[in-house]
Design a protein around this motif. Structure first.
Motif, PDB file in Angstrom:
ATOM      1  N   THR A  25       0.849  -1.188   0.000  1.00  0.00           N
ATOM      2  CA  THR A  25       0.000   0.000   0.000  1.00  0.00           C
ATOM      3  C   THR A  25       0.881   1.232   0.000  1.00  0.00           C
ATOM      4  OG1 THR A  25      -2.058   0.800   0.972  1.00  0.00           O
ATOM      5  CG2 THR A  25      -0.260   0.363   2.479  1.00  0.00           C
ATOM      6  N   THR A  73      -3.859   0.045  -3.065  1.00  0.00           N
ATOM      7  CA  THR A  73      -3.365  -1.201  -2.487  1.00  0.00           C
ATOM      8  C   THR A  73      -3.244  -2.204  -3.635  1.00  0.00           C
ATOM      9  OG1 THR A  73      -4.385  -0.811  -0.337  1.00  0.00           O
ATOM     10  CG2 THR A  73      -3.860  -3.082  -0.892  1.00  0.00           C
ATOM     11  N   GLN A  81      -7.786  -2.020  -3.553  1.00  0.00           N
ATOM     12  CA  GLN A  81      -8.274  -0.760  -2.990  1.00  0.00           C
ATOM     13  C   GLN A  81      -7.714   0.412  -3.776  1.00  0.00           C
ATOM     14  OE1 GLN A  81      -7.084  -0.131   1.076  1.00  0.00           O
ATOM     15  NE2 GLN A  81      -8.583   1.474   1.452  1.00  0.00           N
ATOM     16  N   LEU A 129      -2.654   6.026   1.662  1.00  0.00           N
ATOM     17  CA  LEU A 129      -2.709   4.840   2.515  1.00  0.00           C
ATOM     18  C   LEU A 129      -1.418   4.710   3.305  1.00  0.00           C
ATOM     19  CD1 LEU A 129      -4.371   2.719  -0.223  1.00  0.00           C
ATOM     20  CD2 LEU A 129      -5.330   2.942   2.059  1.00  0.00           C
ATOM     21  N   CYS A 161      -0.844   1.985   6.070  1.00  0.00           N
ATOM     22  CA  CYS A 161      -0.477   0.718   6.685  1.00  0.00           C
ATOM     23  C   CYS A 161      -1.442  -0.372   6.235  1.00  0.00           C
ATOM     24  CB  CYS A 161      -0.485   0.826   8.212  1.00  0.00           C
ATOM     25  SG  CYS A 161      -1.930   1.693   8.883  1.00  0.00           S
ATOM     26  N   ILE A 162      -0.992  -1.621   6.355  1.00  0.00           N
ATOM     27  CA  ILE A 162      -1.786  -2.748   5.896  1.00  0.00           C
ATOM     28  C   ILE A 162      -1.328  -3.998   6.628  1.00  0.00           C
ATOM     29  CG2 ILE A 162      -0.218  -3.381   4.001  1.00  0.00           C
ATOM     30  CD1 ILE A 162      -2.742  -3.922   2.305  1.00  0.00           C
ATOM     31  N   ASP A 163      -2.253  -4.952   6.791  1.00  0.00           N
ATOM     32  CA  ASP A 163      -1.879  -6.265   7.311  1.00  0.00           C
ATOM     33  C   ASP A 163      -2.910  -7.278   6.844  1.00  0.00           C
ATOM     34  OD1 ASP A 163      -0.370  -8.169   8.518  1.00  0.00           O
ATOM     35  OD2 ASP A 163      -0.521  -7.360  10.549  1.00  0.00           O
ATOM     36  N   SER A 164      -2.457  -8.512   6.754  1.00  0.00           N
ATOM     37  CA  SER A 164      -3.310  -9.598   6.297  1.00  0.00           C
ATOM     38  C   SER A 164      -4.052 -10.212   7.482  1.00  0.00           C
ATOM     39  CB  SER A 164      -2.447 -10.657   5.600  1.00  0.00           C
ATOM     40  OG  SER A 164      -3.185 -11.819   5.344  1.00  0.00           O
ATOM     41  N   SER A 173      -6.668  -2.211   6.139  1.00  0.00           N
ATOM     42  CA  SER A 173      -5.752  -1.118   5.806  1.00  0.00           C
ATOM     43  C   SER A 173      -6.162   0.144   6.528  1.00  0.00           C
ATOM     44  CB  SER A 173      -5.729  -0.875   4.287  1.00  0.00           C
ATOM     45  OG  SER A 173      -6.972  -0.364   3.852  1.00  0.00           O
ATOM     46  N   LEU A 211     -10.342   2.404   9.952  1.00  0.00           N
ATOM     47  CA  LEU A 211      -9.755   1.274   9.241  1.00  0.00           C
ATOM     48  C   LEU A 211     -10.816   0.662   8.335  1.00  0.00           C
ATOM     49  CD1 LEU A 211      -7.980  -0.562  12.209  1.00  0.00           C
ATOM     50  CD2 LEU A 211      -6.962   1.072  10.637  1.00  0.00           C
ATOM     51  N   THR A 229      -4.406  -0.997  16.501  1.00  0.00           N
ATOM     52  CA  THR A 229      -4.158   0.156  15.641  1.00  0.00           C
ATOM     53  C   THR A 229      -3.906   1.404  16.478  1.00  0.00           C
ATOM     54  OG1 THR A 229      -5.127   1.556  13.917  1.00  0.00           O
ATOM     55  CG2 THR A 229      -6.628   0.580  15.472  1.00  0.00           C
TER      56      THR A 229
END
Length: 811
Positions: free
Chosen positions: A417, A423, A444, A450, A452-455, A463, A470, A588
């Motif tokens: 991102t 993204t 996205q 943007l 930050c991001i995480d799975s 994200s 978020l 977060t």
């Protein structure tokens, strides 16, 4: 020494009509932020960028290959021109000279085959003429300044074109244009010495002129020169430079009725005469090419079957190939590539589409590529059997700083991102005999930068952006089918997924939609017109049903992921987030300058409710959050120079409480942190004080104690531990503000003493040219196998390197 092999290099191209060139050996060079990316569009394996050249200190505006001995010229906003020469032994380009004579941004360069000369233009309204001669070693080339031209009337040169004059020995004509509606012709008369003089001013355009290019009308070296000019007035003009006292036939018998094409205007055909080497020349208007609906950014000539063809790129999202009709001589469009007007969206002046910035022919003319606003390259190959142009696999990349990367929990794909408000999902295209990385989805496309991001698993991610909430996304069936078909992975829950997603015209939330059959008509119904469906956003069942990575049109329109949840609570822009390894919790934080906002908020993913109260420990912005491998501990670091650890409640699994904090963990702000894959908790912190510190909890001690320090030459901006322990060694990847990337081994049995691993890169530079923003080792790696690490940078580049760590041993 460990070989660092580039598996995937991606970076979007700079939006400048001159920022790319394609040489005779099949290498396309384009500006990517301050780097120069090298790509072979016609390679068999459809691999993307093969190398980055570094050296410029600011955005690269212009690139030109000189068709002698593999020389590349680059000009930049940093006011310099660099000369690069290809080493035939290593196939790498090395910078042999830096020219710093310009006083402003270098915007354009012109070269000519067979001559040791080039011309540069800059935003200080100056054009400089250079002689390029072999160096003392007989290999490198050195440029020396021969002439400086101060443009009058004053304008900023945006395009230059240089060509030998027909029949005149060692005499040249230079065309210059830019932020005025005129084209200036300068002539070098070899009998008058090495000096260009203004001989003609061509008028007719009514906007800035973005591109100029000369070509000879036929292969006869004495044939006339044809100059193409592309302008922001939406038109292309052709000009003829003719040798002889008599005017060319077209100029002598110009049809005044041609002015009817432009209401209220006439096509002046004034002949501009000049002399060189005792010969008479004339420059006259030849033709007006109408067909584009927006600014024309670039034109490129190509000779085919003794007939000229012109490739033009426009902000109307189209490439056009022009050719003179054999019977009438009128220039007509014989092919149009790109996107049709009904679907293109907004235009260059106001919208997000932005059109095509440059178009290039391949050396053979069998392939054309163009650069779009999103920094992506589209590609078409000519099929003589089908008598049409067929779209192939291009390349893409971010165009702004990459702010976050995250692997899916199974390691099958990588999410990135960026500040370019997108993204992107990257994975391997697997087919017989070849494996290559590509962007497979653009989940996205946002209205905010943007951060930050995480799975959250194999088919879900979260994200955060420069907004106070978020967003959580689920994978759609269309993307899942694509990944399963060409990447070889996919879950069993595909039947429960929505077909696809689209974004409302005035909204930021991706909505789940059902795909329609190819022959089904989209109905808007009689409801509120504001809710009407945009035909361009409709996804048909056949969409993405092909055996190669999606094209840019599909990426930007049909690979969005539906948004399933918004998580509120913060008062300012989201600064960082982390998802637990089991996917049950999201932590977060937001930008903060006070204790009230410097809190960590937790959300559980079953009901998407916030777990209250928020976690308090910091007084300024939290910069990084990391869950331990078993999710029992949550680590936070921040701008207040402290780290804090929160522990999960053994009964109430969604509850975390402060376990320990260290208000003086570093002497300056802490920028990143990472947990080590050890049985006892061990973590590292990295800060602006140029240090990486290792902290561990001993079995006989309740708290965490300092163990060792790695000292660097610049601020450490990113770190990450490999997810497995290799021979009692921890592998720690370290990225710095200068772009430097290193790997250290830490001996568990020797109190975490660190030793730098010697890395050998198979490309020119493994290090980004700006700060490393995030590092992420690929999960699910077995000990002894090649492992991969993703590197994100402020220079907009995303890099995935593989390295075999089996040779590492405890010393």
């Amino acid at each position: 020494m460990i070989d660092l092999k580039a598996q995937y290099l991606a970076a979007g191209a700079n939006r400048h009509p001159s920022a790319a060139d394609w040489d005779e050996n099949g290498v396309l060079a384009y500006g990517a932020d301050r780097n120069i990316a090298l790509w072979r569009p016609q390679n068999d394996g459809s691999h993307g960028v093969c190398d980055f050249l570094q050296g410029h200190a600011d955005t690269v505006n212009v690139l030109k290959f000189i068709p002698i001995n593999g020389v590349l010229l680059s000009g930049s906003v940093d006011k310099t021109i660099r000369i690069w020469r290809k080493d035939m032994a290593t196939e790498r380009y090395m910078c042999t000279q830096v020219i710093s004579d310009h006083e402003s941004s270098v915007n354009c360069i012109a070269v000519v085959a067979g001559a040791n000369m080039f011309v540069s233009g800059s935003a200080d309204s100056v054009i400089k003429i250079w002689s390029l001669d072999p160096g003392s070693d007989g290999k490198s080339h050195r440029a020396s300044l021969q002439q400086t031209i101060k443009v009058t009337p004053r304008f900023f040169p945006l395009s230059l074109a240089l060509s030998p004059l027909a029949s005149a020995s060692n005499s040249y004509v230079l065309a210059a244009a830019g932020t005025k509606d005129i084209i200036q012709l300068y002539v070098l008369d070899s009998e008058r010495g090495f000096e260009f003089k203004l001989e003609a001013t061509l008028a007719g355009h009514e906007g800035w002129i973005r591109s100029l290019e000369f070509t000879q009308e036929t292969r006869d070296p004495h044939s006339d020169l044809i100059l193409s000019s592309a302008s922001q007035d939406k038109y292309i003009r052709l000009w003829r430079v003719h040798q002889g006292k008599e005017l060319p036939a077209a100029a002598a018998s110009a049809d005044p009725s041609l002015g009817a094409f432009l209401p209220g205007k006439s096509l002046s055909n004034k002949a501009h005469r000049f002399r060189a080497c005792g010969l008479d020349y004339s420059a006259t208007f030849e033709a007006l090419l109408l067909g584009h609906e927006d600014w024309v950014y670039s034109t490129r000539w190509r000779g085919r079957n003794n007939r000229l063809q012109l490739l033009s790129a426009s902000a109307d999202n189209s490439l056009a190939i022009w050719e003179a009709d054999a019977a009438t001589g009128v220039w007509v469009t014989i092919a149009r590539l790109g996107e049709i007007s009904a679907e293109k969206g907004s235009t260059s002046a106001t919208g997000t589409t932005g059109g095509f910035w440059t178009g290039l022919w391949s050396p053979s003319g069998s392939t054309v590529v163009c650069l779009g606003r999103t920094g992506s390259w589209r590609l078409w190959n000519r099929s003589d059997e089908e008598d049409r142009w067929i779209q192939g696999v291009g390349i893409s990349g971010h165009t702004q700083s990459i702010t976050g990367v995250a692997w899916s929990k199974d390691g099958n794909y990588l999410l990135s991102t960026s500040s370019d408000q997108t993204t992107r999902l990257h994975s391997k295209w697997k087919r017989e005999g070849h494996i290559s990385w590509h962007e497979m989805s653009r989940p996205q496309i946002h209205g905010y930068d943007l951060n930050c991001i995480d799975s959250l698993g194999t088919s879900q991610f979260v994200s955060g952006a420069d907004e106070k909430l978020l967003r959580v996304f689920n994978e759609p069936r269309a993307v899942a089918n694509l990944l399963r078909k060409i990447c070889g992975f996919g879950g069993a829950e595909i039947d429960e997924m929505p077909d696809a997603a689209n974004m409302p015209v005035l909204g930021l939330s991706n909505k789940a939609i059902e795909a329609v059959a190819d022959d089904e008509e989209v109905q808007n119904g009689n409801e509120d017109e504001r809710a009407a469906i945009d035909p361009a956003s409709v996804v048909y069942k056949s969409t993405l049903d092909f055996d190669h990575p999606p094209t840019e049109e599909h990426l930007s329109r049909h690979t969005l992921w539906p948004e399933i949840e918004k998580l509120y609570g913060h008062g300012y822009e989201i600064s960082c987030l982390a998802a637990s390894h089991d996917g049950s919790m999201i932590a977060t934080a937001c930008k903060a300058s006070s204790i009230d906002h410097a809190v960590i908020r937790l959300y559980e993913t079953k009901t998407w409710h916030e777990v209250k109260p928020p976690l308090a420990a910091h007084s300024l912005t939290v910069t990084r959050l990391r869950f331990s491998a078993d999710d029992r501990l949550l680590l936070s670091v921040g701008r207040d120079r402290q780290w804090a650890i929160f522990q999960r409640d053994s009964i109430e699994m969604t509850k975390y409480t402060l376990l320990e904090s260290n208000p003086k963990g570093h002497t300056r702000m802490i920028l990143d942190a990472a947990w080590a894959p050890t049985s006892m908790p061990v973590f590292a912190t990295a800060g602006r004080d140029k240090q990486v510190k290792i902290w561990a909890r001993d079995q006989d001690l309740a708290g965490f104690s300092y163990k060792s320090t790695i000292t660097e030459d610049s601020a450490v901006t990113a770190i990450d531990f490999l997810h497995i322990l290799h021979k009692d060694l921890l592998l720690l990847a370290v990225g710095m503000e200068t772009g430097r990337f290193k790997i250290y081994t830490l001996s568990v049995n020797k109190n975490f003493s660190a030793e730098e691993v010697s890395l050998h890169s198979v490309i020119s530079s493994a290090d980004p040219s700006k700060a490393v923003t995030k590092l992420a080792w690929r999960p699910s790696q077995e000990d002894g196998q090649d492992t991969e690490v993703a590197i994100a940078s402020e220079d907009s580049s995303l890099r995935v390197y593989s390295l075999n760590i089996s040779a590492l041993s405890v010393s």
